[in-house]
Design a protein around this motif. Sequence first.
Motif, mmCIF file in Angstrom:
data_model
loop_
_atom_site.group_PDB
_atom_site.id
_atom_site.type_symbol
_atom_site.label_atom_id
_atom_site.label_comp_id
_atom_site.label_asym_id
_atom_site.label_seq_id
_atom_site.Cartn_x
_atom_site.Cartn_y
_atom_site.Cartn_z
ATOM 1 N N ARG A 172 44.836 36.716 31.520
ATOM 2 C CA ARG A 172 43.367 36.627 31.426
ATOM 3 C C ARG A 172 42.849 36.928 30.015
ATOM 4 O O ARG A 172 41.684 37.265 29.833
ATOM 5 C CB ARG A 172 42.688 37.529 32.462
ATOM 6 C CG ARG A 172 43.006 37.156 33.902
ATOM 7 C CD ARG A 172 42.279 35.908 34.353
ATOM 8 N NE ARG A 172 40.838 36.063 34.198
ATOM 9 C CZ ARG A 172 40.119 35.427 33.272
ATOM 10 N NH1 ARG A 172 40.676 34.579 32.446
ATOM 11 N NH2 ARG A 172 38.837 35.642 33.196
ATOM 12 N N ASN B 268 40.308 32.350 28.782
ATOM 13 C CA ASN B 268 39.663 31.788 29.959
ATOM 14 C C ASN B 268 40.074 30.324 30.092
ATOM 15 O O ASN B 268 39.921 29.553 29.151
ATOM 16 C CB ASN B 268 38.135 31.839 29.811
ATOM 17 C CG ASN B 268 37.607 33.214 30.137
ATOM 18 O OD1 ASN B 268 38.037 33.833 31.109
ATOM 19 N ND2 ASN B 268 36.704 33.707 29.301
ATOM 20 N N ARG C 163 42.778 27.022 38.639
ATOM 21 C CA ARG C 163 42.673 28.336 39.278
ATOM 22 C C ARG C 163 44.010 29.061 39.191
ATOM 23 O O ARG C 163 45.069 28.442 39.145
ATOM 24 C CB ARG C 163 42.299 28.225 40.768
ATOM 25 C CG ARG C 163 41.240 27.270 41.125
ATOM 26 C CD ARG C 163 39.794 27.741 41.154
ATOM 27 N NE ARG C 163 39.413 29.119 41.162
ATOM 28 C CZ ARG C 163 38.275 29.545 40.548
ATOM 29 N NH1 ARG C 163 37.524 28.701 39.863
ATOM 30 N NH2 ARG C 163 37.920 30.774 40.623
ATOM 31 N N THR D 170 41.293 34.110 38.781
ATOM 32 C CA THR D 170 40.797 33.289 37.677
ATOM 33 C C THR D 170 39.693 33.987 36.896
ATOM 34 O O THR D 170 39.512 33.736 35.708
ATOM 35 C CB THR D 170 40.296 31.939 38.226
ATOM 36 O OG1 THR D 170 41.166 31.515 39.268
ATOM 37 C CG2 THR D 170 40.275 30.881 37.145
ATOM 38 N N GLU D 171 38.940 34.861 37.570
ATOM 39 C CA GLU D 171 37.824 35.518 36.892
ATOM 40 C C GLU D 171 38.061 37.017 36.663
ATOM 41 O O GLU D 171 37.174 37.701 36.163
ATOM 42 C CB GLU D 171 36.535 35.367 37.727
ATOM 43 C CG GLU D 171 36.361 34.023 38.397
ATOM 44 C CD GLU D 171 35.477 33.100 37.587
ATOM 45 O OE1 GLU D 171 34.413 33.545 37.144
ATOM 46 O OE2 GLU D 171 35.870 31.930 37.385
ATOM 47 N N THR D 172 39.206 37.494 37.040
ATOM 48 C CA THR D 172 39.470 38.935 36.917
ATOM 49 C C THR D 172 39.482 39.359 35.442
ATOM 50 O O THR D 172 40.098 38.693 34.618
ATOM 51 C CB THR D 172 40.837 39.255 37.546
ATOM 52 O OG1 THR D 172 40.851 38.734 38.870
ATOM 53 C CG2 THR D 172 41.101 40.741 37.582
#
Lengths: 254, 358
Positions: free
Chosen positions: A51, A54, A59, A68-70
């Motif tokens: 991460r 981005n 995904r 994916t957004e952690t």
Amino acid sequence: MSLFSATDLGIRFGGIRAVEGVSFDVRPGEVFSIIGPNGAGKTTIFNLISRIYNPTSGRLNFNGQDITETPPHLIAGLGIARTFQNIELFANATLLQNLLIGRHCHSKVGLLSQLGFLPSVRRAEVEHRKVAEEVIAFLGLQRHRDSLIANLPYGVRKVVELGRALCTEPKLLLLDEPSSGLNVEETEEMAFWIDDIKKDLGITVIMVEHDMKLVSAVSDRVMALNYGRILAMGTAAEVQSDPEVIRAYIGGEP
Amino acid sequence: MHRPFKTQYEQDLRLFRAPSAKIWYGLLIVILLALPQFAGEFYVGELGGLFIFAIAGVGLMLLTGYTGLVSLGHSAFLGIGAYTEAILLARGWPFAVTLPAAAIVTAAAGIAIGVPTLRMTGLYLAIATLAFGGIISNVLQKWDSVTGGFDGFPVKAPSVLGVVLDGPWAVYYMSLVALVFVILLALNVLRSPLGRAMVAIRDSEVSAQSMGINLAWYKTIVFALSAGITGLAGGLFAHYVRHLAPDAFDVLLSIQLVTIVFVGGLGSLHGAIFGAMFMRLLPQGIAMIRDDLPNWLGRMPGLEPSVFGIILVLCIMFEPMGINGRWQKMKLWFNRFPLHRASASRRQKSYAKSERLR
Ligand SMILES: Nc1ncnc2c1ncn2[C@@H]1O[C@H](COP(=O)(O)OP(=O)(O)OP(=O)(O)O)[C@@H](O)[C@H]1O
Ligand SMILES: [Mg+2]
């Protein structure tokens, strides 16, 4: 069930499509290797999984959770640890301190108790130390325990970085070129450790590696990349004999 | 080299690892407690000042030496602490409240500068903090209804349980107690996860993050901690100078604080103390030899800041580990005598050129 999966993963840097449409999944307990020529996008995939970058598309899924957004600092706590291609150790700290920083994601003591170094902190520190000592024993680093990283030879640092990742007690370990810069004996030793990590510690491994001997020795499956796209996937032997892969490595000749 | 034999992990968590250290530090404390009985008023005052700068040095050391964040704005924190202390005392608050308040208010100011500069490092951070220092010093000048403006105002002597703590002796003991407290606090931080996170951020942000360290959170905490400690030093500084005026908290003071940590030795608490000693002794040294120097040099305006600057630069170039580094090497030399090898304290860097290429 896969432990980790990437679906249609892609990232662009300006005009460069460093990774594009990459999908793969990693089964629990396997060693999954990623190979490919320089600039193929291997490290970029690791940076996407950690991460640090981005993704532009796609995904990431780990252990049944969409990551994916952690935020990057929560990745270690979920159970993903990594090493870096160019060694990112804490150079002005001792080997032991480096390993203890690997315990950070398991640290639960509050700020004020740390300022007072309350008994709860002391107890937690002893527990962290025990884990670090197990890793030191596992990797045979005893005699360097109190050395500054800056004073250690390159080969030892490579092992320390592996140790630091192990201290996080990961479920998934990302190794970026574990053998680069190592001599033949050190590389063989690395192969044994990767095998032990898989068999004895039960940790799943994704490894980026150029040394095909090491790749063949430890990998269950191999994925070949070129220009950010998947060329082939299969056993080490299958991938090595794939005509597309051969062409990518010897540079465009059929 | 002498290494204490270890049988338990707890031993590494002690404040004093070698048993002899406890004796030496104990002796030092006894001497420092007794010293004002023998030393004259002037020396007691100077030592009080030294303790105050050592406190601020420890504060900045946590930020710069351990977390790798340079600040050229620490004079502002010293100023905020000093003014908070003096203003609250003047309004009749008890000393037991004003001094912690000075630290807490300054810690809040540390967060105020820490948060907007979270993504900055190196020179950018140095410039941002320099600007912050400039702003605060302006506020201290212009906000005269509270700060007394350019003229400043006299600082009321504190009293505890009816005893007025006035004069150099009072400042000496207050600052000594505060210094010991701050050093213990810093030692606790450094042997805790927080201290390791700081070192991790200093040495590699990217892998610190991958080890689970929340960069924004820890940088904010360290800014608050560093500012809070410096604010505490500021509160004591108010009593040391006894009359506050905004021009005391200028860039030169920030540079002196930076000199403490660089000359003392980055990444060591001993370094903060050595650096403070150096910083307080140098002006005395200059004053002593000034009359013997040729007139154009001895009477040159700005001689003192120039000497500070030159020593700072030389130190960064030739002795990056500062006085503490030199001291460690000397200890090693004495321990090994006569079997000293010149390469003993040199780092192995030779691999770097050939092998670090991927
Ligand atoms: N932060 C970045 N900004 C711009 N371009 C980048 C960035 N990171 C990677 N790239 C580009 O992405 C491509 C893939 O790089 P990557 O480092 O993933 O290659 P690699 O497969 O690890 O190669 P090597 O075997 O040499 O380590 C390269 O063209 C590289 O220049
Ligand atoms: Mg790479």
